[in-house]
Motif scaffolding. Structure first.
Motif, PDB file in Angstrom:
ATOM      1  N   CYS A  53       1.028  -1.237  -0.222  1.00  0.00           N
ATOM      2  CA  CYS A  53       0.270   0.209   0.331  1.00  0.00           C
ATOM      3  C   CYS A  53       0.936   1.016  -0.537  1.00  0.00           C
ATOM      4  O   CYS A  53       0.089   2.192  -0.241  1.00  0.00           O
ATOM      5  CB  CYS A  53      -0.857   0.279   0.940  1.00  0.00           C
ATOM      6  SG  CYS A  53      -2.026  -1.659   0.957  1.00  0.00           S
ATOM      7  N   SER A  54       1.967   1.088   0.272  1.00  0.00           N
ATOM      8  CA  SER A  54       2.794   2.564   0.193  1.00  0.00           C
ATOM      9  C   SER A  54       4.276   1.988  -0.150  1.00  0.00           C
ATOM     10  O   SER A  54       5.026   1.011  -0.175  1.00  0.00           O
ATOM     11  CB  SER A  54       2.865   2.786   1.758  1.00  0.00           C
ATOM     12  OG  SER A  54       3.166   2.606   2.742  1.00  0.00           O
ATOM     13  N   ALA A  55       5.148   2.663   0.060  1.00  0.00           N
ATOM     14  CA  ALA A  55       6.426   2.660  -0.620  1.00  0.00           C
ATOM     15  C   ALA A  55       7.452   2.225   0.729  1.00  0.00           C
ATOM     16  O   ALA A  55       7.134   2.402   1.999  1.00  0.00           O
ATOM     17  CB  ALA A  55       6.915   4.312  -0.988  1.00  0.00           C
ATOM     18  N   GLY A  56       8.436   1.137   0.304  1.00  0.00           N
ATOM     19  CA  GLY A  56       8.873  -0.089   1.243  1.00  0.00           C
ATOM     20  C   GLY A  56       9.736   1.256   2.038  1.00  0.00           C
ATOM     21  O   GLY A  56      10.058   2.114   1.820  1.00  0.00           O
ATOM     22  N   MET A  57      10.779   1.320   2.639  1.00  0.00           N
ATOM     23  CA  MET A  57      11.647   1.605   3.389  1.00  0.00           C
ATOM     24  C   MET A  57      12.709   0.839   4.097  1.00  0.00           C
ATOM     25  O   MET A  57      12.734  -0.538   4.817  1.00  0.00           O
ATOM     26  CB  MET A  57      11.806   2.890   4.299  1.00  0.00           C
ATOM     27  CG  MET A  57      10.765   2.243   5.768  1.00  0.00           C
ATOM     28  SD  MET A  57      10.775   3.978   6.833  1.00  0.00           S
ATOM     29  CE  MET A  57      10.002   2.994   8.426  1.00  0.00           C
ATOM     30  N   ALA A  58      14.495   1.449   4.392  1.00  0.00           N
ATOM     31  CA  ALA A  58      15.003   0.145   5.100  1.00  0.00           C
ATOM     32  C   ALA A  58      15.674   1.070   5.892  1.00  0.00           C
ATOM     33  O   ALA A  58      15.376   2.895   5.501  1.00  0.00           O
ATOM     34  CB  ALA A  58      15.861   0.030   4.621  1.00  0.00           C
ATOM     35  N   VAL A  59      15.641   0.952   7.360  1.00  0.00           N
ATOM     36  CA  VAL A  59      15.843   1.976   8.336  1.00  0.00           C
ATOM     37  C   VAL A  59      17.654   1.297   8.557  1.00  0.00           C
ATOM     38  O   VAL A  59      17.339   0.333   9.473  1.00  0.00           O
ATOM     39  CB  VAL A  59      15.432   2.103   9.438  1.00  0.00           C
ATOM     40  CG1 VAL A  59      16.488   2.818  10.464  1.00  0.00           C
ATOM     41  CG2 VAL A  59      14.353   2.788   8.836  1.00  0.00           C
ATOM     42  N   ILE A  60      18.687   1.710   8.616  1.00  0.00           N
ATOM     43  CA  ILE A  60      20.221   1.438   8.884  1.00  0.00           C
ATOM     44  C   ILE A  60      20.767   2.076   9.947  1.00  0.00           C
ATOM     45  O   ILE A  60      21.068   3.128   9.361  1.00  0.00           O
ATOM     46  CB  ILE A  60      20.437   1.564   7.387  1.00  0.00           C
ATOM     47  CG1 ILE A  60      20.154   0.518   6.328  1.00  0.00           C
ATOM     48  CG2 ILE A  60      22.272   0.414   7.869  1.00  0.00           C
ATOM     49  CD1 ILE A  60      20.840   0.261   5.105  1.00  0.00           C
ATOM     50  N   LYS A  61      20.814   1.512  11.208  1.00  0.00           N
ATOM     51  CA  LYS A  61      21.603   2.274  12.184  1.00  0.00           C
ATOM     52  C   LYS A  61      22.985   1.765  12.112  1.00  0.00           C
ATOM     53  O   LYS A  61      23.158   0.356  12.207  1.00  0.00           O
ATOM     54  CB  LYS A  61      20.500   2.065  13.634  1.00  0.00           C
ATOM     55  CG  LYS A  61      19.553   2.049  14.083  1.00  0.00           C
ATOM     56  CD  LYS A  61      19.373   2.549  15.113  1.00  0.00           C
ATOM     57  CE  LYS A  61      17.267   2.839  14.982  1.00  0.00           C
ATOM     58  NZ  LYS A  61      16.870   2.780  16.000  1.00  0.00           N
ATOM     59  N   LEU A  62      23.548   2.660  11.644  1.00  0.00           N
ATOM     60  CA  LEU A  62      25.093   2.335  12.092  1.00  0.00           C
ATOM     61  C   LEU A  62      26.508   2.963  12.710  1.00  0.00           C
ATOM     62  O   LEU A  62      25.825   4.454  12.732  1.00  0.00           O
ATOM     63  CB  LEU A  62      25.529   2.855  10.461  1.00  0.00           C
ATOM     64  CG  LEU A  62      24.892   1.743   9.093  1.00  0.00           C
ATOM     65  CD1 LEU A  62      25.609   3.115   8.016  1.00  0.00           C
ATOM     66  CD2 LEU A  62      25.976   0.315   9.677  1.00  0.00           C
ATOM     67  N   ALA A  63      27.416   2.454  13.330  1.00  0.00           N
ATOM     68  CA  ALA A  63      28.281   3.337  13.947  1.00  0.00           C
ATOM     69  C   ALA A  63      29.367   3.756  13.379  1.00  0.00           C
ATOM     70  O   ALA A  63      29.801   2.651  12.453  1.00  0.00           O
ATOM     71  CB  ALA A  63      28.590   1.697  15.962  1.00  0.00           C
TER      72      ALA A  63
END
Length: 108
Positions: A53-63
């Motif tokens: 139903c909507s755009a996908g997304m990726a949340v990447i938390k990096l150090a």
């Protein structure tokens, strides 16, 4: 990108291909370069959301992106991860990875 929802596999074949699922691997590719390797980034967490139903997304938390002595992001981060840059995410085990996301950098 291969259709990840099509077809089937036998567990034993996947287990052999991915080295018993022992060593998780991730590639964060921007402009053809794997930033995990070239910038020596440390993955803290990865969350991928795909939706009909909507755009996908990726949340990447990096150090490893912040220069403590200069009190700002490293210069390389500012030039490579500008909003609008196309990025790809591959995940897997050992050296075998599969592209699971392609999109734009929205924020750092």
């Amino acid at each position: 990108m291969a259709d990840l929802m099509d077809g089937s596999s036998e567990y034993k074949l996947l287990e052999t291909k991915y080295g018993n699922f022992q060593v998780p691997a991730m590639k964060f590719i921007v402009n053809g370069q794997d930033l995990m390797m070239t910038m020596e980034l440390i993955p803290v967490s990865v969350e991928i959301t795909l939706s009909l139903c909507s755009a996908g997304m990726a949340v990447i938390k990096l150090a490893g992106l912040y220069d403590i002595e200069k009190h700002s992001f490293k210069a390389e981060v500012k030039t490579r991860l500008t909003p609008g840059t196309v990025a790809e995410l591959e995940v897997g085990y050992l050296s075998v990875t599969q592209k699971v996301f392609k999109g734009y950098v929205a924020m750092v």
